[in-house]
Design a protein around this motif. Structure first.
Motif, mmCIF file in Angstrom:
data_model
loop_
_atom_site.group_PDB
_atom_site.id
_atom_site.type_symbol
_atom_site.label_atom_id
_atom_site.label_comp_id
_atom_site.label_asym_id
_atom_site.label_seq_id
_atom_site.Cartn_x
_atom_site.Cartn_y
_atom_site.Cartn_z
ATOM 1 N N UNK A 1 0.866 -1.187 0.000
ATOM 2 C CA UNK A 1 0.000 0.000 0.000
ATOM 3 C C UNK A 1 0.895 1.227 0.000
ATOM 4 N N UNK A 2 1.131 1.772 -1.157
ATOM 5 C CA UNK A 2 1.984 2.960 -1.283
ATOM 6 C C UNK A 2 1.159 4.084 -1.895
ATOM 7 N N UNK B 1 1.768 -9.932 -24.215
ATOM 8 C CA UNK B 1 1.988 -10.135 -22.780
ATOM 9 C C UNK B 1 1.788 -8.850 -21.968
ATOM 10 N N UNK B 2 1.160 -7.845 -22.569
ATOM 11 C CA UNK B 2 0.976 -6.551 -21.922
ATOM 12 C C UNK B 2 -0.425 -6.439 -21.327
ATOM 13 N N UNK B 3 -0.501 -5.855 -20.120
ATOM 14 C CA UNK B 3 -1.798 -5.635 -19.477
ATOM 15 C C UNK B 3 -1.731 -4.367 -18.630
ATOM 16 N N UNK B 4 -2.724 -4.151 -17.799
ATOM 17 C CA UNK B 4 -2.817 -2.946 -16.973
ATOM 18 C C UNK B 4 -1.745 -2.897 -15.892
ATOM 19 N N UNK B 5 -1.389 -1.683 -15.491
ATOM 20 C CA UNK B 5 -0.475 -1.485 -14.365
ATOM 21 C C UNK B 5 -1.234 -1.810 -13.069
ATOM 22 N N UNK B 6 -0.509 -1.805 -11.932
ATOM 23 C CA UNK B 6 -1.112 -2.197 -10.651
ATOM 24 C C UNK B 6 -0.958 -1.070 -9.638
ATOM 25 N N UNK B 7 -2.059 -0.657 -9.029
ATOM 26 C CA UNK B 7 -2.030 0.404 -8.031
ATOM 27 C C UNK B 7 -1.611 -0.095 -6.661
ATOM 28 N N UNK B 8 -1.264 0.845 -5.789
ATOM 29 C CA UNK B 8 -0.873 0.525 -4.423
ATOM 30 C C UNK B 8 -1.969 -0.248 -3.693
ATOM 31 N N UNK B 9 -1.617 -1.375 -3.069
ATOM 32 C CA UNK B 9 -2.554 -2.211 -2.336
ATOM 33 C C UNK B 9 -3.338 -3.175 -3.209
ATOM 34 N N UNK B 10 -3.235 -3.031 -4.524
ATOM 35 C CA UNK B 10 -3.976 -3.904 -5.444
ATOM 36 C C UNK B 10 -3.203 -5.183 -5.723
ATOM 37 N N UNK B 11 -3.870 -6.096 -6.421
ATOM 38 C CA UNK B 11 -3.212 -7.322 -6.858
ATOM 39 C C UNK B 11 -3.585 -7.570 -8.310
ATOM 40 N N UNK B 12 -2.735 -8.317 -8.961
ATOM 41 C CA UNK B 12 -2.972 -8.699 -10.347
ATOM 42 C C UNK B 12 -2.654 -10.186 -10.482
ATOM 43 N N UNK B 13 -3.473 -10.862 -11.261
ATOM 44 C CA UNK B 13 -3.215 -12.276 -11.541
ATOM 45 C C UNK B 13 -3.040 -12.427 -13.045
ATOM 46 N N UNK B 14 -1.895 -12.957 -13.413
ATOM 47 C CA UNK B 14 -1.559 -13.185 -14.826
ATOM 48 C C UNK B 14 -1.162 -14.636 -15.001
ATOM 49 N N UNK B 15 -1.348 -15.140 -16.191
ATOM 50 C CA UNK B 15 -0.828 -16.453 -16.534
ATOM 51 C C UNK B 15 0.432 -16.242 -17.358
ATOM 52 N N UNK B 16 1.527 -16.862 -16.911
ATOM 53 C CA UNK B 16 2.774 -16.774 -17.661
ATOM 54 C C UNK B 16 3.179 -18.182 -18.100
ATOM 55 N N UNK B 17 3.815 -18.268 -19.254
ATOM 56 C CA UNK B 17 4.279 -19.546 -19.796
ATOM 57 C C UNK B 17 5.781 -19.650 -19.649
#
Length: 161
Positions: A36-37, A89-105
């Motif tokens: 959380x920044x 492989x590009x998606x949205x940035x992530x805000x402070x305190x947030x989470x992101x779930x991506x699938x990587x190969x």
């Protein structure tokens, strides 16, 4: 008939060998939990680093605007030199305190061979973290929670079925 049997058996065996020699990849669900920044959303780069410490491949770019890629200085040097295609492989940035779930190969042949997953992070007008998280690409390490040292609180990978 015996000759035909040998030809068919040889062909089938050859096909089996060639199919097994293709590089196999595994998909991993990758959760990035941010600290959380205060400030703008972070750009995070997930890269495959070879055993000598050099960039080999970009696995994910969390941040859509190319104009900010140069704030991820070390990765950007690699990107401008290789001109790697990253749109897939590009998606949205992530805000402070947030989470992101991506699938990587990840190529299975890289596992347990000295490779590393590197998570770099940068926030506009704030500090850049070249090694916010680094995860050794080993059977054990890819399943453990890895703690960040910058904007990333932790990363957790799970092999996708």
């Amino acid at each position: 008939m015996n000759k035909l049997h040998k030809i068919i058996t040889g062909t089938v065996f050859g096909l089996m060998l060639s199919v097994s020699s293709f590089a196999q990849t595994s998909n991993y669900k990758c959760m990035v939990q941010m600290e959380s920044y205060k400030g703008e959303a972070a750009y995070v780069i997930i890269s495959l680093i070879d055993p000598k410490g050099a960039y080999e491949k970009t696995l994910a770019v969390l941040g859509p605007d190319k104009q900010w890629y140069n704030t991820l200085k070390e990765w950007y040097k690699f990107q401008t030199k290789t001109k790697e295609k990253i749109s897939a492989v590009t998606s949205a940035s992530i805000g402070g305190g947030d989470r992101s779930i991506r699938t990587i190969s990840i190529d299975d042949a890289k596992l347990n061979k000295g490779y590393t997953l590197r998570f770099e992070s940068a926030v506009e007008e704030q500090k850049y973290h070249i090694k916010d998280v680094e995860i050794p690409l080993t059977t054990q390490a890819v399943t453990e929670r890895a703690t960040g040292s910058g904007y990333i609180r932790f990363v957790k990978l799970n092999k996708a079925q």
